[in-house]
Design a protein around this motif. Structure first.
Motif, PDB file in Angstrom:
ATOM      1  N   MET A  24      40.019  36.293  44.995  1.00 25.36           N
ATOM      2  CA  MET A  24      38.621  36.672  45.140  1.00 25.36           C
ATOM      3  C   MET A  24      38.478  38.089  45.682  1.00 25.36           C
ATOM      4  O   MET A  24      37.607  38.839  45.260  1.00 25.36           O
ATOM      5  N   GLU A  25      39.340  38.441  46.623  1.00 21.34           N
ATOM      6  CA  GLU A  25      39.274  39.813  47.149  1.00 21.34           C
ATOM      7  C   GLU A  25      39.591  40.828  46.050  1.00 21.34           C
ATOM      8  O   GLU A  25      38.976  41.886  45.967  1.00 21.34           O
ATOM      9  N   LEU A  26      40.559  40.487  45.220  1.00 11.42           N
ATOM     10  CA  LEU A  26      40.926  41.374  44.115  1.00 11.42           C
ATOM     11  C   LEU A  26      39.761  41.532  43.143  1.00 11.42           C
ATOM     12  O   LEU A  26      39.395  42.643  42.763  1.00 11.42           O
ATOM     13  N   LEU A  27      39.159  40.418  42.749  1.00 11.66           N
ATOM     14  CA  LEU A  27      38.054  40.467  41.792  1.00 11.66           C
ATOM     15  C   LEU A  27      36.819  41.140  42.383  1.00 11.66           C
ATOM     16  O   LEU A  27      36.023  41.731  41.657  1.00 11.66           O
ATOM     17  N   SER A  28      36.668  41.060  43.698  1.00 18.21           N
ATOM     18  CA  SER A  28      35.523  41.723  44.338  1.00 18.21           C
ATOM     19  C   SER A  28      35.598  43.237  44.208  1.00 18.21           C
ATOM     20  O   SER A  28      34.595  43.930  44.355  1.00 18.21           O
ATOM     21  N   GLY A  29      36.812  43.753  43.936  1.00 22.97           N
ATOM     22  CA  GLY A  29      36.959  45.190  43.771  1.00 22.97           C
ATOM     23  C   GLY A  29      36.573  45.688  42.401  1.00 22.97           C
ATOM     24  O   GLY A  29      36.534  46.893  42.162  1.00 22.97           O
ATOM     25  N   LEU A  30      36.275  44.772  41.486  1.00 21.64           N
ATOM     26  CA  LEU A  30      35.891  45.162  40.136  1.00 21.64           C
ATOM     27  C   LEU A  30      34.435  45.614  40.107  1.00 21.64           C
ATOM     28  O   LEU A  30      33.631  45.190  40.932  1.00 21.64           O
ATOM     29  N   PRO A  31      34.080  46.465  39.149  1.00 18.10           N
ATOM     30  CA  PRO A  31      32.690  46.914  39.059  1.00 18.10           C
ATOM     31  C   PRO A  31      31.757  45.772  38.682  1.00 18.10           C
ATOM     32  O   PRO A  31      32.136  44.863  37.943  1.00 18.10           O
ATOM     33  N   THR A  91      30.747  43.214  40.177  1.00 15.70           N
ATOM     34  CA  THR A  91      31.265  41.880  40.483  1.00 15.70           C
ATOM     35  C   THR A  91      31.121  41.585  41.969  1.00 15.70           C
ATOM     36  O   THR A  91      31.420  42.430  42.807  1.00 15.70           O
ATOM     37  N   ILE A  92      30.672  40.357  42.285  1.00 19.43           N
ATOM     38  CA  ILE A  92      30.605  39.911  43.671  1.00 19.43           C
ATOM     39  C   ILE A  92      31.282  38.549  43.752  1.00 19.43           C
ATOM     40  O   ILE A  92      31.076  37.688  42.899  1.00 19.43           O
ATOM     41  N   CYS A  93      32.153  38.381  44.743  1.00 16.65           N
ATOM     42  CA  CYS A  93      32.908  37.135  44.868  1.00 16.65           C
ATOM     43  C   CYS A  93      32.942  36.671  46.316  1.00 16.65           C
ATOM     44  O   CYS A  93      32.880  37.477  47.247  1.00 16.65           O
ATOM     45  N   PHE A  94      33.057  35.368  46.465  1.00 23.29           N
ATOM     46  CA  PHE A  94      33.197  34.760  47.782  1.00 23.29           C
ATOM     47  C   PHE A  94      34.505  33.987  47.818  1.00 23.29           C
ATOM     48  O   PHE A  94      34.932  33.431  46.815  1.00 23.29           O
ATOM     49  N   LEU A 120      25.010  29.426  43.629  1.00 27.66           N
ATOM     50  CA  LEU A 120      25.540  30.565  42.876  1.00 27.66           C
ATOM     51  C   LEU A 120      24.467  31.205  42.004  1.00 27.66           C
ATOM     52  O   LEU A 120      24.413  32.430  41.862  1.00 27.66           O
ATOM     53  N   ARG A 121      23.594  30.388  41.399  1.00 23.93           N
ATOM     54  CA  ARG A 121      22.502  30.941  40.594  1.00 23.93           C
ATOM     55  C   ARG A 121      21.535  31.728  41.469  1.00 23.93           C
ATOM     56  O   ARG A 121      20.999  32.762  41.060  1.00 23.93           O
ATOM     57  N   PHE A 122      21.304  31.243  42.667  1.00 29.44           N
ATOM     58  CA  PHE A 122      20.453  31.950  43.623  1.00 29.44           C
ATOM     59  C   PHE A 122      21.050  33.315  43.941  1.00 29.44           C
ATOM     60  O   PHE A 122      20.348  34.337  43.964  1.00 29.44           O
ATOM     61  N   VAL A 123      22.363  33.338  44.183  1.00 35.13           N
ATOM     62  CA  VAL A 123      23.038  34.597  44.490  1.00 35.13           C
ATOM     63  C   VAL A 123      22.981  35.542  43.297  1.00 35.13           C
ATOM     64  O   VAL A 123      22.711  36.739  43.445  1.00 35.13           O
ATOM     65  N   GLY A 176      31.482  35.233  41.477  1.00 37.06           N
ATOM     66  CA  GLY A 176      32.589  34.292  41.515  1.00 37.06           C
ATOM     67  C   GLY A 176      32.766  33.662  42.877  1.00 37.06           C
ATOM     68  O   GLY A 176      32.322  34.191  43.895  1.00 37.06           O
ATOM     69  N   ALA A 177      33.445  32.510  42.893  1.00 35.32           N
ATOM     70  CA  ALA A 177      33.731  31.816  44.145  1.00 35.32           C
ATOM     71  C   ALA A 177      35.011  31.008  43.999  1.00 35.32           C
ATOM     72  O   ALA A 177      35.312  30.493  42.932  1.00 35.32           O
ATOM     73  N   THR A 178      35.758  30.898  45.093  1.00 37.18           N
ATOM     74  CA  THR A 178      36.955  30.080  45.117  1.00 37.18           C
ATOM     75  C   THR A 178      36.579  28.640  45.429  1.00 37.18           C
ATOM     76  O   THR A 178      35.769  28.390  46.311  1.00 37.18           O
ATOM     77  N   VAL A 179      37.181  27.698  44.711  1.00 35.60           N
ATOM     78  CA  VAL A 179      36.956  26.279  44.984  1.00 35.60           C
ATOM     79  C   VAL A 179      38.311  25.599  45.184  1.00 35.60           C
ATOM     80  O   VAL A 179      39.166  25.646  44.307  1.00 35.60           O
TER      81      VAL A 179
END
Length: 248
Positions: free
Chosen positions: A1-8, A10-13, A64-67, A80-83
């Motif tokens: 998630m941290e890696l994907l958060s660095g993409l343009p 894109t927001i991840c938890f 997630l839709r709210f976000v 994105g989010a980790t489950v």
């Protein structure tokens, strides 16, 4: 998630659906945090606040839709989010997975490696960012057996859900992609995900992936390697311990 958060765009938890706290939603971190704080009328967002945990876990797909709605004005197009196992119910998992325009990244790690990593995390209380390669715990064959059972059940559930709902997905393994570094992970994802935000050639700030325990012989990473190997053989678990959870 941290890696994907660095993409343009894109927001991840990370562990946002964790029963112990909505980890990844921090005060002032981003537009999502601001929107959630305003929605719950909480001037300071605390990851372990019961109201926040209830909001995130009661309807994870709606969360997630709210976000997504909240961050779109800032130009975000991926959320994105980790489950992990135990974070959501099977019904909630299916709701998340079959939601429109969802893509699943299925990350697997060898069973024995997973058991060792879990033991170290519980010993140190550090679940990310700490170099634990110098820690050599002792592992029992029962702990490995439990890790095999839990992970197999979880990944079977996830893969059945993916296949039943015809959801696009890509598999990653810790040993083949993650341990090779962030560039390897991004290349693998870009090859399998349509319109991947890294594939357009834009400069991407890529956080480093700290590969833990790179020792090739996994039994050298613990204090009782020879004894554990003997116990695994005696209990018919060695092949499963050296394999991956669920189905590949």
């Amino acid at each position: 998630m941290e890696l994907l958060s660095g993409l343009p765009k894109t927001i991840c938890f990370r562990d946002v659906f964790n029963p112990g706290g909505a980890f990844g939603l921090k005060p002032g971190k981003n537009a999502a945090s601001t929107a959630v704080s305003e929605h719950l009328d909480m001037p300071i967002l605390e990851e372990r606040d019961p109201d926040l945990i209830d909001f995130v876990r009661s309807e994870p797909e709606l969360f997630l839709r709210f976000v997504e709605t909240a961050v779109q004005p800032d130009g975000f197009t991926w959320c994105g989010a980790t489950v992990f196992d135990g974070h959501v119910s099977p019904t909630q998992l299916e709701t998340l997975v079959k939601a429109e325009e969802t893509f699943v990244v299925l990350l697997k790690r060898r069973n024995l490696d997973r058991a060792i990593s879990l033991k170290k995390a519980r010993m140190t209380g550090a679940w990310k960012g700490l170099d634990t390669s110098g820690i050599r715990p002792e592992i029992t064959w029962q702990e490995v057996d439990q890790a095999i059972t839990e992970s197999a059940s979880w990944f079977a559930l996830v893969e059945d859900c993916i296949l039943a709902n015809d959801v696009p997905f890509v598999r990653l393994t810790y040993e083949e992609q993650v341990a090779e570094g962030s560039e390897c992970v991004l290349r693998h994802l870009a090859e399998h995900i349509p319109q991947f935000p890294w594939a357009d050639g834009d400069a991407v700030p890529v956080p480093s992936i700290q590969a833990q325990d790179r020792t090739r012989d996994v039994l050298d990473r613990i204090g009782n390697g020879p004894e554990l190997e003997k116990a695994l053989v005696q209990n018919g678990l060695l092949d499963k311990a050296m394999g991956y959870p669920g189905r590949i």
